[in-house]
Design an enzyme around this catalytic site. Structure first.
Site, PDB file in Angstrom:
ATOM      1  N   ASP A 168      40.500  20.353  47.238  1.00 31.45           N
ATOM      2  CA  ASP A 168      39.258  20.183  46.482  1.00 31.45           C
ATOM      3  C   ASP A 168      39.426  20.685  45.042  1.00 31.45           C
ATOM      4  OD1 ASP A 168      36.349  19.581  46.750  1.00 31.45           O
ATOM      5  OD2 ASP A 168      36.117  21.695  46.230  1.00 31.45           O
ATOM      6  N   GLU A 227      58.284  24.705  54.563  1.00 31.67           N
ATOM      7  CA  GLU A 227      58.737  25.643  55.600  1.00 31.67           C
ATOM      8  C   GLU A 227      58.536  25.023  56.988  1.00 31.67           C
ATOM      9  OE1 GLU A 227      56.219  29.051  55.212  1.00 31.67           O
ATOM     10  OE2 GLU A 227      56.942  29.509  53.202  1.00 31.67           O
TER      11      GLU A 227
HETATM   12  C1  NOJ Z   1      34.466  18.167  45.214  1.00 31.86           C
HETATM   13  C2  NOJ Z   1      33.860  17.791  46.533  1.00 31.86           C
HETATM   14  O1  NOJ Z   1      34.296  16.518  46.882  1.00 31.86           O
HETATM   15  C3  NOJ Z   1      32.377  17.895  46.354  1.00 31.86           C
HETATM   16  O2  NOJ Z   1      31.675  17.355  47.440  1.00 31.86           O
HETATM   17  C4  NOJ Z   1      32.026  19.348  46.144  1.00 31.86           C
HETATM   18  O3  NOJ Z   1      30.634  19.469  45.906  1.00 31.86           O
HETATM   19  C5  NOJ Z   1      32.776  19.914  44.948  1.00 31.86           C
HETATM   20  N1  NOJ Z   1      34.157  19.533  44.949  1.00 31.86           N
HETATM   21  C6  NOJ Z   1      32.710  21.416  44.953  1.00 31.86           C
HETATM   22  O4  NOJ Z   1      33.502  21.930  45.978  1.00 31.86           O
END
Ligand code: NOJ
Length: 575
Positions: A235, A286
């Site tokens: 993310d 790993e």
């Molecule tokens: C990207 C994610 O896809 C989204 O849904 C989220 O709100 C933000 N990152 C924050 O983590």
């Protein structure tokens, strides 16, 4: 159990970069699964609810994996299911190594993984390293510790500006709206330091210059790798490292909320972020098997995206340039060429994606007539809503184009049913923090997160075992329920099944794209392996090439004509 291959990708320096527009060649001399996989995104809250609380869960997913096996996907990516107060639907984690009770338990996860592997489906989990929840033990410790303490150092705490420190350290705005800094009250009750949160105030950003943070995430990676996951979707992969001068910055008003400006924000695309993924790559190596990292990095070009997938970094990165292209032959041709060239140059597969849980579903988006910046969403008053028939025809045609391309493709749950964006959710049902932080000015992303319809005649279309779905499902989805589509050879579900089966049969994911030209500016035509693909993005029909057998058409052909908003896959007649 899936048989994992332990193949390394070739050294990027040996891969030829194509010098012409006409042939864009994939370098794949090996067959690691992630080079060509079709990866299905599961948004666990909205997939299938077995417990009856109205929120989807892991046992619900396990019970329905057969449907994904029948669809023919190679892997699933699970959006976060870890322990979380759910302020941002799980992208706010309190315990990275446990399952939130609303989704089940670690044993439920193990059962899901075992079942998926027994079906030959790989499993990727979502990792959220940019920020934790404010309920995370570390953040709670930081709040009670003193300024300058090691506990505060794990996050980004700064003194405020102004004589009393009453103004935020700089002018950064949260991606969900409002300021990106929140002031805390110190343990002695006085107004204190400010902490940075690029997203909601409940999502404090980690300080990735700290060794302890790096150590902790290595531990988390190993925890899931030890359990047997096949990889991670990372993310906000472009956001972990911030410009240490913390300069003021105002983004372009019309930029996508997640980044992607030509001159990057001081909190995105900092070069030191790549060190994090070089380090993670070593952690993955790993492990036996073919484990993969896929980065969520919203950047302004595919050349920049390719920086995330250099040979010692991640394996894949999302191709948001492709997602953001209009349904327009020339634009699509440009982004396909740029993508294949840029990713080939670093020895990585191109990825393709049209929908996810952060954008308006492509069955609606591709026919919108108004502006639609990422993250803003659309509501009942949106002026440029398309008619659904056009939206669905374009979505089917666009997906048929995408799934014929070499590389790896992502499918977002529900698109195989042709689901449209639920723009008409009642205000009181909305849950996206964007909606609250902008006081309803931006609708946010709830419209693409509505629970799936499984059975037309069941309560709540069979999504929940007796609960009330956490977002209401529109009545118009009855006819799109999976059970209705299963029996209909012309349904969107049947089309997806056929596309995935032919894609695999003809090995399109590991093929090579060769443009075939000369039809019309609205038409794309190319070959990949022994399949010829023609996508008509215009409104007028074009003739089918002669001497070919039709393998599939995304909508009904008009005799020997391919109508507008239609893609066909063909095979040359033998002899
Ligand atoms: C990207 C994610 O896809 C989204 O849904 C989220 O709100 C933000 N990152 C924050 O983590």
């Amino acid at each position: 159990m899936t048989v994992h291959q332990d193949l390394r990708r070739p050294d990027a320096s040996t891969d030829a970069v194509p010098d012409s527009d006409e042939t864009t060649r994939r370098p794949g001399t090996t067959a690691e699964w992630w080079r060509s996989a079709v990866i299905y995104q599961i948004y666990p809250r909205s997939f299938s609810d077995s417990s009856g609380d109205g929120i989807g869960d892991l046992p619900g997913i396990t019970a329905r994996l057969g449907a994904l096996d029948a669809l023919g996907v190679d892997a699933i990516w699970l959006s976060p299911f870890m322990t979380s107060p759910q302020k941002d639907a799980g992208y706010d984690v309190t315990d990275y190594c446990d399952v939130d009770p609303i989704f089940g338990t670690l044993s439920d996860f193990d059962a899901l993984l075992a079942r998926a592997h027994s079906l030959g489906i790989r499993v990727i989990v979502d990792l959220v390293p940019n920020h934790s929840s404010d309920q995370h033990e570390w953040f709670q410790q930081a709040l009670t510790a003193a300024p300058g303490s090691p506990e505060r150092a794990r996050y980004i705490f700064r003194e405020g500006k102004g004589p009393e420190g009453q103004e935020p350290p700089n002018n950064w705005q949260s991606i969900f709206g409002g300021p990106a800094w929140t002031r805390i009250t110190e343990a002695d009750g006085t107004p204190g330091q400010w902490y940075l949160h690029l997203f909601d105030s409940s999502q404090p950003d980690f300080d990735w210059s700290q060794e302890e943070v790096k150590q902790e995430f290595r531990r988390i990676l190993r925890f899931w790798l030890d359990r047997g996951v096949d990889g991670f979707r990372v993310d906000v992969a472009h956001g972990l490292v911030k410009d240490q001068d913390f300069p003021d910055y105002t983004p372009d008003a019309d930029a996508a909320s997640m980044g992607g400006e030509a001159t990057p924000a001081p909190y995105f695309e900092q070069s030191a972020v790549h060190e994090v993924y070089r380090d993670w790559r070593l952690v993955l190596e790993e492990y036996a098997g073919d484990r993969a990292l896929c980065g969520e990095a919203w950047v302004s070009s595919v050349e920049k995206a390719a920086l995330w997938v250099r040979p010692d970094e991640m394996h894949q990165t999302f191709n948001f340039q492709y997602l953001e292209a209009s349904w327009d032959a020339q634009q699509l041709r440009g982004v396909i060429n740029d993508s294949l060239r840029a990713f080939n140059a670093v020895g990585a597969p191109s990825t393709w994606v049209l929908s996810n849980h952060d954008v308006v579903r492509h069955a609606t988006r591709l026919a919108l007539t108004g502006e639609n910046p990422q993250g803003t969403g659309i509501g009942p008053d949106y002026p440029g809503l398309p008619d659904r028939e056009t939206g669905l025809a374009r979505a089917r045609a666009a997906t048929a184009l995408m799934l014929a391309l070499p590389g790896s493709a992502y499918i977002y749950q529900g698109e195989e049913l042709g689901l449209d964006e639920v723009h008409d959710l009642p205000d009181e049902a909305r849950q996206d923090p964007t909606w609250f932080r902008t006081a309803g000015e931006r609708y946010g992303r709830d419209g693409c997160r509505v629970p799936l319809p499984w059975a037309a005649d069941a309560d709540d279309f069979g999504f929940t075992a007796g609960g009330t779905p956490w977002l209401p499902q529109p009545e118009r989805w009855r006819g799109l329920a999976r059970d209705v589509q299963q029996a209909d050879p012309d349904s969107t579900l049947s089309l997806y099944r056929r596309m995935l089966s032919l894609r695999s049969e003809h090995d399109l994911g590991l093929g090579e794209l060769n443009w075939l030209g000369g039809r019309s500016e609205h038409v794309l035509m190319f070959s990949n392996q022994d399949v010829v693909v023609l996508a008509n993005t215009g409104t007028s029909s074009v003739p089918l090439p002669t001497g070919h057998e039709v393998l599939l058409a995304s909508s009904a052909l008009e005799g020997d004509q391919v109508p507008g908003d239609c893609t066909v896959w063909l095979r040359r007649h033998a002899g």
